[in-house]
Design a protein around this motif. Sequence first.
Motif, PDB file in Angstrom:
ATOM      1  N   MET A   1       0.970  -1.257   0.249  1.00  0.00           N
ATOM      2  CA  MET A   1       0.070  -0.109   0.132  1.00  0.00           C
ATOM      3  C   MET A   1       0.820   1.169   0.045  1.00  0.00           C
ATOM      4  SD  MET A   1      -2.973   1.100   2.679  1.00  0.00           S
ATOM      5  CE  MET A   1      -3.530  -0.655   2.492  1.00  0.00           C
ATOM      6  N   ALA A   2       0.706   2.101  -0.973  1.00  0.00           N
ATOM      7  CA  ALA A   2       1.608   3.071  -0.977  1.00  0.00           C
ATOM      8  C   ALA A   2       0.875   4.262   0.071  1.00  0.00           C
ATOM      9  CB  ALA A   2       1.257   3.953  -2.461  1.00  0.00           C
ATOM     10  N   GLU A   3       1.954   5.237   0.530  1.00  0.00           N
ATOM     11  CA  GLU A   3       2.084   6.208   1.459  1.00  0.00           C
ATOM     12  C   GLU A   3       0.935   7.304   1.033  1.00  0.00           C
ATOM     13  OE1 GLU A   3       4.765   9.364   3.363  1.00  0.00           O
ATOM     14  OE2 GLU A   3       5.451   8.138   1.826  1.00  0.00           O
ATOM     15  N   LEU A   4       0.503   7.761   1.993  1.00  0.00           N
ATOM     16  CA  LEU A   4      -0.477   9.059   1.702  1.00  0.00           C
ATOM     17  C   LEU A   4       0.343  10.072   1.677  1.00  0.00           C
ATOM     18  CD1 LEU A   4      -3.505   8.403   4.275  1.00  0.00           C
ATOM     19  CD2 LEU A   4      -3.482   8.083   1.885  1.00  0.00           C
ATOM     20  N   THR A   5       0.065  10.787   0.492  1.00  0.00           N
ATOM     21  CA  THR A   5       0.840  12.101   0.165  1.00  0.00           C
ATOM     22  C   THR A   5      -0.340  13.161   0.863  1.00  0.00           C
ATOM     23  OG1 THR A   5      -0.409  12.688  -1.955  1.00  0.00           O
ATOM     24  CG2 THR A   5       1.878  11.195  -2.031  1.00  0.00           C
ATOM     25  N   ALA A   6       0.386  14.138   1.089  1.00  0.00           N
ATOM     26  CA  ALA A   6      -0.154  15.579   1.379  1.00  0.00           C
ATOM     27  C   ALA A   6      -1.455  15.746   0.774  1.00  0.00           C
ATOM     28  CB  ALA A   6       0.633  16.785   1.614  1.00  0.00           C
ATOM     29  N   LEU A   7      -1.506  15.802  -0.614  1.00  0.00           N
ATOM     30  CA  LEU A   7      -2.782  16.125  -1.462  1.00  0.00           C
ATOM     31  C   LEU A   7      -3.660  14.747  -1.291  1.00  0.00           C
ATOM     32  CD1 LEU A   7      -4.154  17.349  -3.650  1.00  0.00           C
ATOM     33  CD2 LEU A   7      -2.864  15.894  -5.438  1.00  0.00           C
ATOM     34  N   GLU A   8      -3.337  13.733  -1.053  1.00  0.00           N
ATOM     35  CA  GLU A   8      -4.257  12.499  -0.729  1.00  0.00           C
ATOM     36  C   GLU A   8      -4.971  12.608   0.714  1.00  0.00           C
ATOM     37  OE1 GLU A   8      -1.981   9.213  -1.419  1.00  0.00           O
ATOM     38  OE2 GLU A   8      -2.218   8.979  -3.508  1.00  0.00           O
ATOM     39  N   SER A   9      -4.187  13.196   1.319  1.00  0.00           N
ATOM     40  CA  SER A   9      -4.789  13.348   2.912  1.00  0.00           C
ATOM     41  C   SER A   9      -5.521  14.313   2.844  1.00  0.00           C
ATOM     42  CB  SER A   9      -3.474  13.520   3.766  1.00  0.00           C
ATOM     43  OG  SER A   9      -2.590  12.605   3.803  1.00  0.00           O
ATOM     44  N   LEU A  10      -5.383  15.454   2.348  1.00  0.00           N
ATOM     45  CA  LEU A  10      -6.574  16.791   2.138  1.00  0.00           C
ATOM     46  C   LEU A  10      -7.504  15.910   1.357  1.00  0.00           C
ATOM     47  CD1 LEU A  10      -4.192  19.588   1.407  1.00  0.00           C
ATOM     48  CD2 LEU A  10      -5.373  19.205   3.576  1.00  0.00           C
ATOM     49  N   ILE A  11      -7.459  15.385   0.139  1.00  0.00           N
ATOM     50  CA  ILE A  11      -8.673  14.984  -0.487  1.00  0.00           C
ATOM     51  C   ILE A  11      -9.387  13.983   0.400  1.00  0.00           C
ATOM     52  CG2 ILE A  11      -9.414  13.515  -2.369  1.00  0.00           C
ATOM     53  CD1 ILE A  11      -7.037  14.468  -3.936  1.00  0.00           C
ATOM     54  N   GLU A  12      -8.862  13.092   0.997  1.00  0.00           N
ATOM     55  CA  GLU A  12      -9.557  12.178   2.140  1.00  0.00           C
ATOM     56  C   GLU A  12     -10.317  12.878   3.080  1.00  0.00           C
ATOM     57  OE1 GLU A  12      -7.677   8.731   3.804  1.00  0.00           O
ATOM     58  OE2 GLU A  12      -7.343   8.039   1.952  1.00  0.00           O
ATOM     59  N   MET A  13      -9.761  13.925   3.676  1.00  0.00           N
ATOM     60  CA  MET A  13     -10.281  14.990   4.601  1.00  0.00           C
ATOM     61  C   MET A  13     -11.499  15.532   3.988  1.00  0.00           C
ATOM     62  SD  MET A  13      -7.423  16.434   7.137  1.00  0.00           S
ATOM     63  CE  MET A  13      -6.457  16.583   5.913  1.00  0.00           C
ATOM     64  N   GLY A  14     -11.972  15.596   2.761  1.00  0.00           N
ATOM     65  CA  GLY A  14     -13.214  16.107   2.249  1.00  0.00           C
ATOM     66  C   GLY A  14     -12.710  17.266   1.417  1.00  0.00           C
ATOM     67  N   PHE A  15     -11.650  17.863   1.504  1.00  0.00           N
ATOM     68  CA  PHE A  15     -11.448  19.037   0.391  1.00  0.00           C
ATOM     69  C   PHE A  15     -11.391  18.720  -1.095  1.00  0.00           C
ATOM     70  CE2 PHE A  15      -9.322  20.238   4.592  1.00  0.00           C
ATOM     71  CZ  PHE A  15     -10.030  21.129   4.929  1.00  0.00           C
ATOM     72  N   PRO A  16     -11.929  19.514  -1.971  1.00  0.00           N
ATOM     73  CA  PRO A  16     -11.919  19.330  -3.306  1.00  0.00           C
ATOM     74  C   PRO A  16     -10.541  19.325  -3.657  1.00  0.00           C
ATOM     75  CG  PRO A  16     -13.549  21.198  -2.765  1.00  0.00           C
ATOM     76  CD  PRO A  16     -12.795  20.860  -1.605  1.00  0.00           C
ATOM     77  N   ARG A  17     -10.314  18.465  -4.670  1.00  0.00           N
ATOM     78  CA  ARG A  17      -8.823  18.120  -5.260  1.00  0.00           C
ATOM     79  C   ARG A  17      -8.123  19.547  -5.731  1.00  0.00           C
ATOM     80  NH1 ARG A  17      -5.951  13.740  -6.917  1.00  0.00           N
ATOM     81  NH2 ARG A  17      -4.191  14.228  -8.344  1.00  0.00           N
ATOM     82  N   GLY A  18      -9.067  20.268  -6.619  1.00  0.00           N
ATOM     83  CA  GLY A  18      -8.376  21.537  -6.925  1.00  0.00           C
ATOM     84  C   GLY A  18      -8.144  22.459  -5.879  1.00  0.00           C
ATOM     85  N   ARG A  19      -8.984  22.749  -4.873  1.00  0.00           N
ATOM     86  CA  ARG A  19      -8.616  23.640  -3.947  1.00  0.00           C
ATOM     87  C   ARG A  19      -7.532  23.013  -2.830  1.00  0.00           C
ATOM     88  NH1 ARG A  19     -13.726  25.275  -0.319  1.00  0.00           N
ATOM     89  NH2 ARG A  19     -14.546  25.557  -2.401  1.00  0.00           N
ATOM     90  N   ALA A  20      -7.351  21.736  -2.801  1.00  0.00           N
ATOM     91  CA  ALA A  20      -6.115  21.068  -1.862  1.00  0.00           C
ATOM     92  C   ALA A  20      -4.774  21.519  -2.723  1.00  0.00           C
ATOM     93  CB  ALA A  20      -6.270  19.577  -1.688  1.00  0.00           C
ATOM     94  N   GLU A  21      -4.998  21.146  -4.170  1.00  0.00           N
ATOM     95  CA  GLU A  21      -3.641  21.492  -4.838  1.00  0.00           C
ATOM     96  C   GLU A  21      -3.332  23.017  -4.783  1.00  0.00           C
ATOM     97  OE1 GLU A  21      -4.513  20.145  -8.767  1.00  0.00           O
ATOM     98  OE2 GLU A  21      -4.438  18.119  -8.371  1.00  0.00           O
ATOM     99  N   LYS A  22      -4.215  23.829  -4.879  1.00  0.00           N
ATOM    100  CA  LYS A  22      -3.836  25.368  -4.795  1.00  0.00           C
ATOM    101  C   LYS A  22      -3.283  25.309  -3.404  1.00  0.00           C
ATOM    102  CE  LYS A  22      -6.112  29.709  -5.857  1.00  0.00           C
ATOM    103  NZ  LYS A  22      -7.082  30.331  -6.324  1.00  0.00           N
ATOM    104  N   ALA A  23      -3.901  24.849  -2.363  1.00  0.00           N
ATOM    105  CA  ALA A  23      -3.206  25.425  -0.956  1.00  0.00           C
ATOM    106  C   ALA A  23      -1.954  24.828  -0.773  1.00  0.00           C
ATOM    107  CB  ALA A  23      -4.265  24.604   0.025  1.00  0.00           C
ATOM    108  N   LEU A  24      -1.557  23.637  -1.359  1.00  0.00           N
ATOM    109  CA  LEU A  24      -0.383  23.173  -1.247  1.00  0.00           C
ATOM    110  C   LEU A  24       0.793  23.961  -1.895  1.00  0.00           C
ATOM    111  CD1 LEU A  24      -0.986  19.511  -1.456  1.00  0.00           C
ATOM    112  CD2 LEU A  24      -0.194  20.567   0.498  1.00  0.00           C
TER     113      LEU A  24
END
Length: 297
Positions: A1-24
């Motif tokens: 199982m691959a490690e959770l990246t910061a982007l994946e963690s934010l997406i799992e917490m319910g943030f939209p992908r585009g918004r999470a990418e922009k925040a990072l």
Amino acid sequence: MAELTALESLIEMGFPRGRAEKALALTGNQGIEAAMDWLMEHEDDPDVDEPLANPLGHILGREPTPTEQGGPEGPGSAVGESKPILTEEERQEQTKRMLELVAQKQREREEREEREALERERQRRRQGQELSAARQRLQEDEMRRAAEERRREKAEELAARQRVREKIERDKAERAKKYGGHMGSQSCPPTTEPGPVPSSPSKEPPTKREYDQCRIQVRLPDGSSLTQTFRAREQLAAVRLYVELHRGEELGGGQDPVQLLSGFPRRAFSEADMERPLQELGLVPSAVLIVAKKCPG
């Protein structure tokens, strides 16, 4: 199982992908906490979901290429070595911590907004109290000015009454001084001769009304009657001609001449009267004429 990246963690917490990418990207990939802070602060921004012009791949969660790493080592270098793989339990624990962090950030934001709302309410109440006090002062000033105006008007009215009383007293004194010496020599005040009494307007003769039409009723020997309206200045001959044209057969078939008589006072109209206007004969505004056969003699 691959490690959770910061982007994946934010997406799992319910943030939209585009918004999470922009925040990072905008936080320089300094970690999930910094990205979450940015997301909390800019949640209500109208352009929060607009994508960046040139997002960086390694910031958005993918592995950097050898060119992006800045060295010729390639995938075998230390930088390109794979990271430890998380177990399912570790993955869930990491997700739990992230959710707790999100909840904490949310509580902090709600507390901050509540403090700001309380501060705004205090300012609103303070401004309302100041406005009410200013309105109260304005009403008191208006009431004070109205009371002063009433007092001034009352004083002016009393002064005017006093001036009238003083003038009456002066007039009495002047009359007493003027007529005081004549009262002993005269037993009664001088009487004036009554002047001519103007005639009452009601006693003036009424103005005679001018009529321009005359209504003539003609009674025929058989008991019937003719009624016609003539002009007041028409001659009596016009009435006789009208009767001769409209009389019945009992008067001779319309051939024999007729005699016109007035009922009261009794009068027989002559040939000379036929040339006179109805107004001059006293037949205006209305009259009743009687038709009789004209005697040959």
